[in-house]
Design an enzyme around this catalytic site. Structure first.
Site, PDB file in Angstrom:
ATOM      1  N   GLU A  86       0.907  -1.525   0.183  1.00  0.00           N
ATOM      2  CA  GLU A  86       0.124  -0.047   0.053  1.00  0.00           C
ATOM      3  C   GLU A  86       1.007   1.683  -0.277  1.00  0.00           C
ATOM      4  O   GLU A  86       0.469   2.602   0.423  1.00  0.00           O
ATOM      5  CB  GLU A  86      -1.427  -0.051   1.833  1.00  0.00           C
ATOM      6  CG  GLU A  86      -1.914  -1.047   0.779  1.00  0.00           C
ATOM      7  CD  GLU A  86      -2.584  -1.073   1.964  1.00  0.00           C
ATOM      8  OE1 GLU A  86      -4.054  -0.271   2.682  1.00  0.00           O
ATOM      9  OE2 GLU A  86      -2.530  -1.758   3.698  1.00  0.00           O
ATOM     10  N   SER A 104      -6.189  -2.985   0.967  1.00  0.00           N
ATOM     11  CA  SER A 104      -6.473  -2.305   0.129  1.00  0.00           C
ATOM     12  C   SER A 104      -7.150  -4.163  -0.824  1.00  0.00           C
ATOM     13  O   SER A 104      -6.434  -3.926  -2.210  1.00  0.00           O
ATOM     14  CB  SER A 104      -5.299  -1.267  -0.790  1.00  0.00           C
ATOM     15  OG  SER A 104      -4.915  -0.181   0.095  1.00  0.00           O
ATOM     16  N   SER A 145     -11.338   8.958  -1.817  1.00  0.00           N
ATOM     17  CA  SER A 145     -11.153   7.775  -0.351  1.00  0.00           C
ATOM     18  C   SER A 145     -12.500   8.318  -0.075  1.00  0.00           C
ATOM     19  O   SER A 145     -13.295   8.877  -0.147  1.00  0.00           O
ATOM     20  CB  SER A 145     -10.673   8.015  -0.107  1.00  0.00           C
ATOM     21  OG  SER A 145      -8.835   7.614  -0.266  1.00  0.00           O
TER      22      SER A 145
END
Length: 326
Positions: A15, A165, A298
């Site tokens: 990530e 993720s 996000s």
């Protein structure tokens, strides 16, 4: 006097690049009138502070300070924007606690617990939190395919236990696909969790401490164009993230109560974002993220904006909370 704030980003995991985007967005929106902001890149190769011209200066790990030209700079607070290790698994939190340096995410124990999906769900199960049936497997152990499928059924999800993720996740539809899914998960972690498929509505619930109060942000419904909410769906536009979620008031109340209870029971602070599947109105918990994505696209920032909280206000609130707690 303006306070010095270090925004840590990057990290040791897959990530890393996503975390850099989150950290840059915090740097963009956090007030430069109130704070002196410093971007700090954490990687396996170096810990480096960037100046405005992107020149790098090594961090002194003995006290988390940096020498820029003739000036030694110490920090008043750290804004944690690292996804994955070492920012989401408790390592950085423990380090900063030893230095008595305020930081914006949860404590080291809470980070370590929530980063480990198996441990988190095991702790919450006695509190009545519903979840998928699961099977645990460590690298090197014998793979009992029949036993796994007897317990979790098909389809099922094979997940790296300590990753985010959607790295290391496979949805398995056929028995012959199981070995490949396990192999893929072990590329991310030495521990995996295999879970039964939950058919329902997926929602993401942001719970934060905002202006001193535990606050549940508007809930987001996840509609993936792919087979599940994988990396492509999350980051390459292959999903709809609908805020507020198209769920009933009864469902909203139920998932809000569970998410709040979990936040308070675990002694969380800062930002969290938990994922649930609603089945016949009953929330089933998947996981909790304690340093969720903080880019403008996000989910948590989207939820904050839907609540009327600007990104500047969201990020400053985390800094103030950290400074007040210390």
């Amino acid at each position: 006097m303006k306070l010095n704030i270090a925004i840590i980003m990057g990290g040791y995991s897959s990530e890393h690049q996503i975390s850099l985007l989150s950290g840059q967005n915090v740097y963009k929106h956090l007030s430069k009138e109130r704070y002196n902001l410093f971007r700090v890149i954490i990687s396996t190769k170096k810990w480096a502070c960037l100046d405005d011209a992107d020149r790098e200066y090594p961090i002194d790990r003995s006290d988390f300070s940096v020498q820029i030209e003739d000036e030694k700079i110490s920090f008043h607070c750290v804004f944690n924007a690292i996804h994955g290790s070492p920012g989401e698994d408790g390592l950085m939190q423990a380090y900063f606690e030893l230095l008595n340096l305020p930081q914006t995410s949860c404590g080291y124990y809470q980070a370590a617990l929530t980063f480990n999906k198996r441990d988190l769900l095991s702790v919450l199960k006695p509190y009545g939190v519903k979840m998928a049936k699961s099977y645990y497997l460590n690298q090197g152990e014998e793979i009992e395919k029949d036993e796994i499928l007897r317990k979790v059924g098909l389809p099922c999800f094979v997940k790296a236990n300590r990753a985010g993720s959607s790295f290391g996740i496979t949805k398995v539809h056929k028995a012959e696909e199981l070995a490949k899914g396990i192999e893929h998960a072990f590329k991310e972690d030495t521990e995996i969790i295999i879970e039964s498929f939950l058919k329902g509505t997926e929602v993401s619930v942001g719970v934060i401490t905002y202006k001193g109060k535990t606050t549940v942000l508007p809930i987001t419904e996840i509609v993936s164009e792919n087979d599940f909410f994988d990396y492509e769906a999350k980051y390459q536009g292959k999903s709809q993230e609908i805020t507020p979620a198209r769920i009933s008031e009864k469902e909203k109340k139920a998932v809000t109560q569970i998410a709040t209870m979990v936040y308070k029971t675990l002694g969380m602070k800062g930002y969290t974002r938990s994922e649930f599947i609603l089945i016949d109105g009953v929330p089933h918990m998947l996981e909790m993220n304690t340093t969720p994505g903080l880019t403008e696209k996000s989910i948590l920032p989207q939820q904050a904006l839907a609540a009327g909280i600007s990104l500047a206000e969201l990020f400053e609130s985390a800094v103030k909370e950290a400074l007040e707690e210390n």
